[in-house]
Enzyme design. Structure first.
Site, PDB file in Angstrom:
ATOM      1  N   SER A 189      -0.583  -0.346   4.025  1.00 49.17           N
ATOM      2  CA  SER A 189      -0.738   1.092   3.815  1.00 49.17           C
ATOM      3  C   SER A 189      -0.658   1.840   5.151  1.00 49.17           C
ATOM      4  CB  SER A 189      -2.048   1.359   3.078  1.00 49.17           C
ATOM      5  OG  SER A 189      -2.101   2.660   2.568  1.00 49.17           O
ATOM      6  N   ASP A 343       3.059   2.942  -7.246  1.00 50.67           N
ATOM      7  CA  ASP A 343       2.509   3.324  -5.946  1.00 50.67           C
ATOM      8  C   ASP A 343       3.260   4.536  -5.418  1.00 50.67           C
ATOM      9  OD1 ASP A 343       1.465   3.455  -3.379  1.00 50.67           O
ATOM     10  OD2 ASP A 343       2.280   1.539  -2.712  1.00 50.67           O
ATOM     11  N   HIS A 373      -0.798   0.238  -5.685  1.00 45.29           N
ATOM     12  CA  HIS A 373      -1.158   0.343  -4.275  1.00 45.29           C
ATOM     13  C   HIS A 373      -2.498  -0.346  -3.985  1.00 45.29           C
ATOM     14  CE1 HIS A 373      -0.896   2.047  -0.258  1.00 45.29           C
ATOM     15  NE2 HIS A 373      -2.199   2.210  -0.325  1.00 45.29           N
TER      16      HIS A 373
END
Length: 403
Positions: A189, A343, A373
């Site tokens: 991320s 995501d 995600h």
């Protein structure tokens, strides 16, 4: 009796609101995923209320998730774990106990959390680092960079870059028995964003003699020019990482000025003089047909130049690695990119994979069609998910084969 029944009905409605979230049909373990997303939804709602009432900053409330998951540095039978500092930045160091025939591999890892939350001591990150160190017999350096909103861009980047550059010194590699030809940077991320930016800058830094062998980017955030990509539209209300929360993370990375967040929400924050950068994030050219679906590309709507002048960070390569030119991409190492279908950041990773491939870089693009995600964070009881374990195993297998 009537009032009790009414209370029961109302309580059931409230409970259903928190527990129920639209889960993709291809997801495994529906009820467990639903309960996990309900927890995230609750914290986000509490954060919004606390901030509205002036009790706490939004991120301070969300950070409680990480605080609840903190584990102290504890060695085990396989790995020696210590908290220390590299170049005045806190890191958690994992050294395998098993003997090695020669020099070891090494992974420098950057955690996720939107540059605002997260910690190397969170249980999922501690487990990931332990598993990586033990399975690969590798040294793992997990970096505890400083966070927004207390520290703004480029502090986060500077912290991780400082640690990586320090670690790549021949004397330091020798101290930990690391092979200089087998070092990787990785992150998930926001950490994937930092890993991509670090790899790019290292390739341009004449002071760095040791070159990375590989980079591994797990559902990375790679650009902030277009916040209305197909993946942003399709996953706008995702309980774990919604579009609004993503915009909040991005804006907090640069400033507390609400005008930037408002401009990002409406996707009108990029000035016309930066229009040439949109070629690097034009999803109509960079996404495969199956991901374009019924979406129609709309030309950018430009915003005020004043925002870019006050907060130039969102146009900076160190914050948006997808904006790098082809000449710079050609200098990068072999790459692993994990993207998840459900995501908001999916298209960032897909576009970067396509651009790297076009630049001649060997890329393994692992697209998980049934994942969301942050899925790799769910690898331990009581929130362990089969999809998290599967993605973790695929990532470790790739490192084992390529590092």
């Amino acid at each position: 009796m009537g009032s009790k029944l009414l209370c029961l009905v109302l309580a059931s409605i409230v409970l259903a609101y928190y527990v129920y979230s639209p889960i993709p049909e291809d997801s495994e373990e529906h009820w467990k995923v639903m309960l996990i997303t309900a927890t995230f939804k609750t914290f986000r709602n509490l954060a919004g209320v606390a901030e509205y009432l002036g009790l706490m900053h939004y991120m301070d409330v969300v950070t409680l998730i990480g605080t609840m998951q903190y584990v102290a540095p504890m060695s085990d039978e396989n790995v020696i774990v210590t908290d220390t500092e590299f170049n005045n930045v806190t890191v958690r160091l994992y050294l395998p106990r098993k003997a090695s025939d020669g020099l070891r591999r090494a992974v420098v890892y950057f955690h996720g959390g939107g540059w605002c939350i997260g910690h190397v001591g969170m249980k999922p990150y501690d487990l990931l680092a332990r598993w990586t160190s033990n399975t690969l017999n590798a040294v793992v350096v997990s970096v505890n960079y400083r966070l927004a909103p207390k520290y703004r861009f480029p502090i986060q980047f500077e912290d991780v870059y400082s640690v990586t550059k320090f670690f790549l010194q021949s004397s330091v590699l020798s101290q930990y028995g690391v092979d200089p030809d087998r070092v990787c940077v990785a992150g998930d991320s926001a950490g994937g964003n930092l890993a991509a930016a670090v790899a790019q800058q290292l390739s341009e830094d004449p002071e760095v003699k040791t070159k990375l062998k590989v980079q591994a980017l797990l559902y990375p955030a790679l650009q902030v020019l277009d916040l209305n990509l197909p993946s942003y539209q399709e996953n706008e209300n995702d309980p774990i990482l919604s579009r609004s929360l993503t915009v909040r993370f991005w804006s907090e990375y640069f400033t507390s000025d609400l005008s930037l967040r408002e401009a990002m929400i409406s996707n009108r924050h990029v000035p016309v003089e930066s229009s040439h950068l949109f070629q690097f994030v034009n999803w109509s050219n960079l996404l495969p047909e199956e991901m374009k679906k019924d979406h129609i590309y709309i030309s950018p709507t430009y915003g005020s130049s004043k925002l870019a002048q006050k907060y130039p960070g969102f146009l900076d390569l160190r914050a948006a690695p997808l904006l790098a030119g082809d000449a710079q991409l050609r200098k990068l190492p072999r790459t692993y990119i994990l993207t998840c279908e459900h995501d908001v950041l999916r298209d960032d990773g897909v576009m970067y994979a396509r651009r790297l491939q076009a630049a001649g870089i060997p890329v393994t693009h692992d697209h998980a069609k049934d994942a969301f995600h942050g899925a790799m964070a769910f690898i331990s009881f009581p929130t362990e998910l089969a999809v998290g374990r599967r993605l973790l195993n695929r990532y470790i297998e790739w490192l084992n084969e390529n590092l």
